[in-house]
Design a protein around this motif. Structure first.
Motif, PDB file in Angstrom:
ATOM      1  N   ILE A 119      23.905 -49.826  -2.484  1.00 42.35           N
ATOM      2  CA  ILE A 119      24.882 -50.691  -2.235  1.00 42.35           C
ATOM      3  C   ILE A 119      24.310 -51.938  -2.544  1.00 42.35           C
ATOM      4  CG2 ILE A 119      25.715 -51.513  -0.131  1.00 42.35           C
ATOM      5  CD1 ILE A 119      25.405 -48.599   1.314  1.00 42.35           C
ATOM      6  N   ASP A 120      26.009 -52.681  -3.368  1.00 43.10           N
ATOM      7  CA  ASP A 120      25.059 -54.233  -3.392  1.00 43.10           C
ATOM      8  C   ASP A 120      25.622 -55.270  -2.384  1.00 43.10           C
ATOM      9  OD1 ASP A 120      27.570 -55.259  -3.258  1.00 43.10           O
ATOM     10  OD2 ASP A 120      28.340 -54.736  -4.650  1.00 43.10           O
ATOM     11  N   ALA A 121      25.002 -56.124  -2.621  1.00 39.21           N
ATOM     12  CA  ALA A 121      24.580 -57.029  -1.341  1.00 39.21           C
ATOM     13  C   ALA A 121      26.510 -57.779  -0.559  1.00 39.21           C
ATOM     14  CB  ALA A 121      24.927 -58.536  -1.735  1.00 39.21           C
ATOM     15  N   GLN A 122      27.838 -57.150  -1.114  1.00 40.51           N
ATOM     16  CA  GLN A 122      28.493 -57.583  -0.420  1.00 40.51           C
ATOM     17  C   GLN A 122      29.265 -56.235   0.350  1.00 40.51           C
ATOM     18  OE1 GLN A 122      28.470 -58.858  -3.843  1.00 40.51           O
ATOM     19  NE2 GLN A 122      27.395 -59.966  -2.292  1.00 40.51           N
ATOM     20  N   GLU A 123      27.966 -55.200   0.173  1.00 38.76           N
ATOM     21  CA  GLU A 123      28.085 -54.226   0.656  1.00 38.76           C
ATOM     22  C   GLU A 123      29.433 -53.000   0.438  1.00 38.76           C
ATOM     23  OE1 GLU A 123      26.847 -53.566   3.490  1.00 38.76           O
ATOM     24  OE2 GLU A 123      26.072 -55.529   3.360  1.00 38.76           O
ATOM     25  N   GLN A 124      29.619 -53.149  -1.307  1.00 36.23           N
ATOM     26  CA  GLN A 124      30.431 -51.981  -1.926  1.00 36.23           C
ATOM     27  C   GLN A 124      29.216 -51.168  -2.755  1.00 36.23           C
ATOM     28  OE1 GLN A 124      33.703 -52.290  -2.347  1.00 36.23           O
ATOM     29  NE2 GLN A 124      33.347 -54.178  -0.740  1.00 36.23           N
ATOM     30  N   LEU A 125      29.676 -49.981  -2.276  1.00 36.41           N
ATOM     31  CA  LEU A 125      29.015 -48.748  -3.079  1.00 36.41           C
ATOM     32  C   LEU A 125      28.879 -48.596  -3.735  1.00 36.41           C
ATOM     33  CD1 LEU A 125      27.512 -45.889  -1.736  1.00 36.41           C
ATOM     34  CD2 LEU A 125      29.101 -44.649  -1.872  1.00 36.41           C
ATOM     35  N   HIS A 126      27.986 -48.201  -5.361  1.00 41.52           N
ATOM     36  CA  HIS A 126      28.442 -48.060  -6.425  1.00 41.52           C
ATOM     37  C   HIS A 126      27.713 -46.246  -6.495  1.00 41.52           C
ATOM     38  CE1 HIS A 126      28.260 -52.150  -7.740  1.00 41.52           C
ATOM     39  NE2 HIS A 126      28.590 -52.643  -6.426  1.00 41.52           N
ATOM     40  N   ALA A 127      28.307 -45.222  -6.377  1.00 36.27           N
ATOM     41  CA  ALA A 127      28.596 -44.631  -5.819  1.00 36.27           C
ATOM     42  C   ALA A 127      28.028 -43.567  -7.099  1.00 36.27           C
ATOM     43  CB  ALA A 127      29.662 -43.468  -6.310  1.00 36.27           C
ATOM     44  N   ASP A 128      28.324 -43.772  -9.019  1.00 33.91           N
ATOM     45  CA  ASP A 128      27.468 -44.033  -9.642  1.00 33.91           C
ATOM     46  C   ASP A 128      26.464 -44.821 -10.038  1.00 33.91           C
ATOM     47  OD1 ASP A 128      29.022 -46.033 -10.188  1.00 33.91           O
ATOM     48  OD2 ASP A 128      30.019 -46.091 -12.556  1.00 33.91           O
ATOM     49  N   ALA A 129      25.800 -45.137  -9.829  1.00 32.63           N
ATOM     50  CA  ALA A 129      24.247 -46.083  -9.648  1.00 32.63           C
ATOM     51  C   ALA A 129      23.651 -44.835  -9.974  1.00 32.63           C
ATOM     52  CB  ALA A 129      23.820 -47.388  -8.762  1.00 32.63           C
ATOM     53  N   GLU A 130      22.375 -44.932 -10.964  1.00 38.20           N
ATOM     54  CA  GLU A 130      21.556 -44.522 -10.772  1.00 38.20           C
ATOM     55  C   GLU A 130      20.604 -44.223  -9.642  1.00 38.20           C
ATOM     56  OE1 GLU A 130      18.117 -45.530 -13.801  1.00 38.20           O
ATOM     57  OE2 GLU A 130      18.496 -47.836 -12.754  1.00 38.20           O
ATOM     58  N   LYS A 131      19.998 -43.282  -9.631  1.00 37.23           N
ATOM     59  CA  LYS A 131      18.909 -42.758  -8.372  1.00 37.23           C
ATOM     60  C   LYS A 131      17.829 -42.632  -8.488  1.00 37.23           C
ATOM     61  CE  LYS A 131      22.195 -39.749  -6.536  1.00 37.23           C
ATOM     62  NZ  LYS A 131      22.549 -38.589  -6.076  1.00 37.23           N
ATOM     63  N   GLY A 132      16.565 -44.238  -8.208  1.00 46.29           N
ATOM     64  CA  GLY A 132      15.222 -43.876  -8.792  1.00 46.29           C
ATOM     65  C   GLY A 132      14.321 -43.628  -7.868  1.00 46.29           C
ATOM     66  N   ALA A 133      13.348 -42.547  -8.799  1.00 42.78           N
ATOM     67  CA  ALA A 133      11.733 -42.643  -7.725  1.00 42.78           C
ATOM     68  C   ALA A 133      11.903 -43.505  -6.368  1.00 42.78           C
ATOM     69  CB  ALA A 133      11.096 -42.340  -9.021  1.00 42.78           C
ATOM     70  N   ILE A 134      11.631 -44.465  -6.935  1.00 47.91           N
ATOM     71  CA  ILE A 134      10.670 -45.610  -6.018  1.00 47.91           C
ATOM     72  C   ILE A 134      11.917 -44.792  -4.474  1.00 47.91           C
ATOM     73  CG2 ILE A 134      10.035 -47.687  -5.375  1.00 47.91           C
ATOM     74  CD1 ILE A 134       9.683 -48.346  -8.436  1.00 47.91           C
ATOM     75  N   LEU A 135      12.945 -45.316  -4.837  1.00 45.71           N
ATOM     76  CA  LEU A 135      14.364 -45.746  -3.390  1.00 45.71           C
ATOM     77  C   LEU A 135      14.056 -44.009  -2.896  1.00 45.71           C
ATOM     78  CD1 LEU A 135      16.700 -46.016  -1.905  1.00 45.71           C
ATOM     79  CD2 LEU A 135      18.412 -45.566  -3.436  1.00 45.71           C
ATOM     80  N   ASN A 136      14.037 -42.965  -3.371  1.00 45.09           N
ATOM     81  CA  ASN A 136      13.952 -41.572  -3.119  1.00 45.09           C
ATOM     82  C   ASN A 136      12.811 -40.950  -1.942  1.00 45.09           C
ATOM     83  OD1 ASN A 136      16.340 -39.557  -4.132  1.00 45.09           O
ATOM     84  ND2 ASN A 136      16.434 -41.350  -4.839  1.00 45.09           N
ATOM     85  N   ALA A 137      11.864 -41.336  -3.060  1.00 42.39           N
ATOM     86  CA  ALA A 137      10.646 -41.357  -2.217  1.00 42.39           C
ATOM     87  C   ALA A 137      10.413 -42.370  -0.656  1.00 42.39           C
ATOM     88  CB  ALA A 137       9.219 -41.478  -2.940  1.00 42.39           C
ATOM     89  N   ARG A 138      10.494 -43.681  -1.451  1.00 44.18           N
ATOM     90  CA  ARG A 138      10.950 -44.141  -0.251  1.00 44.18           C
ATOM     91  C   ARG A 138      11.463 -43.966   1.406  1.00 44.18           C
ATOM     92  NH1 ARG A 138      10.298 -50.849  -3.027  1.00 44.18           N
ATOM     93  NH2 ARG A 138       7.758 -50.207  -2.727  1.00 44.18           N
ATOM     94  N   ILE A 139      13.010 -43.328   0.631  1.00 41.17           N
ATOM     95  CA  ILE A 139      13.333 -42.611   2.223  1.00 41.17           C
ATOM     96  C   ILE A 139      13.017 -41.779   2.091  1.00 41.17           C
ATOM     97  CG2 ILE A 139      15.361 -41.461   2.168  1.00 41.17           C
ATOM     98  CD1 ILE A 139      17.106 -43.169   0.008  1.00 41.17           C
ATOM     99  N   LEU A 140      12.049 -40.584   1.837  1.00 40.83           N
ATOM    100  CA  LEU A 140      11.470 -39.381   2.009  1.00 40.83           C
ATOM    101  C   LEU A 140      10.474 -39.782   3.556  1.00 40.83           C
ATOM    102  CD1 LEU A 140      10.018 -36.179   2.426  1.00 40.83           C
ATOM    103  CD2 LEU A 140       8.976 -37.242   0.191  1.00 40.83           C
ATOM    104  N   TRP A 141       9.257 -40.986   2.834  1.00 41.39           N
ATOM    105  CA  TRP A 141       8.600 -41.301   3.593  1.00 41.39           C
ATOM    106  C   TRP A 141       8.946 -42.290   5.187  1.00 41.39           C
ATOM    107  CZ3 TRP A 141       7.825 -46.279   6.433  1.00 41.39           C
ATOM    108  CH2 TRP A 141       6.205 -46.157   7.274  1.00 41.39           C
ATOM    109  N   SER A 142       9.987 -42.482   4.802  1.00 47.14           N
ATOM    110  CA  SER A 142      10.207 -43.682   6.339  1.00 47.14           C
ATOM    111  C   SER A 142      10.918 -43.005   6.873  1.00 47.14           C
ATOM    112  CB  SER A 142      12.239 -44.731   5.579  1.00 47.14           C
ATOM    113  OG  SER A 142      11.222 -45.697   5.355  1.00 47.14           O
TER     114      SER A 142
END
Length: 417
Positions: free
Chosen positions: A29-52
């Motif tokens: 989701i960019d700084a203008q609150e726009q969702l990018h549904a086709d953006a790549e999904k990063g390992a860091i993002l997903n692992a940090r979601i898991l931890w959080s």
């Protein structure tokens, strides 16, 4: 802080980032609150979601956090784990297919962090076994047996890779403080998890998943000893190699033989973050001799980071002393680590001035970084106070980990005092 973590940070990810069509979580989701549904999904993002969400479930006991954590765990197991060569992919596309298949040990470290926290929160054997397998990957493929320390990256097949950088902002060196910081962090959490399970087994306690399904988890003592030895080693790497004995800052980039590279750089956010993570590692290790060596360093590194503090309590990012360039943006993650780092000095050393530093920075966060209208925190503010409207609200690097961890750390620490 509990209100912020529940209603501002985690609620944003629950409401806006769940990808119901393709699984897991959206990539941006960019700084203008726009969702990018086709953006790549990063390992860091997903692992940090898991931890959080695992940590939030462990601390706050909300069932919806277990649901989110389990979603993250399952997505990582199904899409990021390389079943052929081991480790985790750097990224997958929005449909979950491998995209960038290099093995960045920073990302593998975060997968260990997330999986071990899920295991701590639930007693889940699958998550613990995954964390241990990834620990073996790092020890087998990243550890430098000649000079000690861990290299940055490999190809998918664990071969040599020319570009080892975490991002375009980093220098291309085989070793970095940042990757070591995010290996010491998961190793400490994994050891803590193993010790908790070992203690639970010795007390005939059966951990549970979601307080519903009993799952026996036994941990051989030799497994605990292997992780303990690795944690002990990486603590010594920080105290003997990464710490600059003259400035008490942590140097950032290194050649294989630990010659400093990329010039005289100071990263104030990493200094204050490392001060408490290094202390945490020594506390988890539980060796009095190591702790006696580490604790003065903890205080020196925190003191050195004061160079980045501003009168309003915020902390700038970093500086290049060779060129004179200063990155004085006020990043969300730096402020979060600033709070925990100074609170740690108050908690363990009775430093009242450190407590006031934490309080001032928390006030800055509340006044300047929390987005009360749309949820989550802004990436940063510029030195003149204007808002950064370029960098993401949520994305490859903008995750719920630094800020949720700050809140959960303070909640747990104040309860323990």
């Amino acid at each position: 802080m509990q209100d912020v973590v529940v209603n501002n940070i985690l609620r944003f990810w629950q409401d806006k980032m769940v990808d119901s069509e393709n699984g897991g979580f959206y990539g941006r989701i960019d700084a203008q609150e726009q969702l990018h549904a086709d953006a790549e999904k990063g390992a860091i993002l997903n692992a940090r979601i898991l931890w959080s969400f695992s940590a939030a479930y462990r601390v706050l006991k909300k069932p919806e956090y277990l649901e989110m954590a389990t979603r993250a765990k399952d997505y990582i197991l199904d899409h990021f784990i390389d079943r052929e060569y081991g480790g985790v992919y750097w990224s997958v596309d929005y449909k979950g297919q491998p995209l960038d298949t290099k093995k960045q040990f920073y990302a593998i470290g975060f997968a260990i962090y997330g999986m071990s926290e899920y295991a701590r929160a639930t007693g889940d054997r699958e998550a613990l076994e995954c964390a241990l397998q990834l620990f073996d990957c790092i020890e087998e493929h990243a550890l430098d047996y000649q000079y000690n320390g861990y290299i940055e990256a490999c190809t998918r097949e664990w071969g040599t890779i020319a570009d080892m950088r975490l991002s375009e902002l980093d220098a291309n060196y085989p070793k970095s403080q940042n990757t070591h910081l995010h290996i010491i962090e998961p190793y400490a959490n994994l050891l803590r998890c193993l010790k908790e399970f070992h203690h639970a087994a010795s007390c005939s306690y059966v951990p549970v998943i979601g307080a519903v399904l009993p799952v026996e988890v036994t941990v051989p003592q030799e497994t605990v000893c292997r992780v303990e030895a690795a944690l002990r080693n990486i603590i010594s790497i920080f105290t003997d190699r990464i710490l600059n004995p003259e400035t008490h800052h942590l140097d950032l980039f290194f050649e294989m033989d630990w010659t400093r590279g990329a010039g005289h750089l100071e990263s104030y956010g990493h200094d204050i973050e490392c001060s408490w993570l290094l202390h945490e590692a020594a506390l988890v290790l539980g060796d009095r001799e190591v702790l006696d060596k580490v604790e003065p360093i903890v205080r020196m590194v925190a003191k050195a980071s004061e160079k980045g503090l501003r009168p309003d309590g915020s902390m700038i990012h970093e500086a290049n002393l060779d060129t004179g360039h200063v990155d004085d943006d006020l990043h969300w993650w730096v402020q979060a680590e600033n709070v925990v780092g100074w609170f740690n000095l108050y908690q363990y050393f009775g430093d009242q001035d450190a407590l006031q530093k934490a309080v001032r920075c928390w006030q800055y966060i509340k006044d300047q970084l929390i987005d009360y209208e749309n949820g989550e925190w802004h990436w940063s503010r510029h030195p003149d106070g204007t808002l950064n409207t370029v960098d993401d609200k949520a994305g490859f690097w903008k995750c719920p980990y630094h800020n949720s961890r700050m809140c959960l750390e303070i909640i747990e620490r104040t309860e323990a005092m």
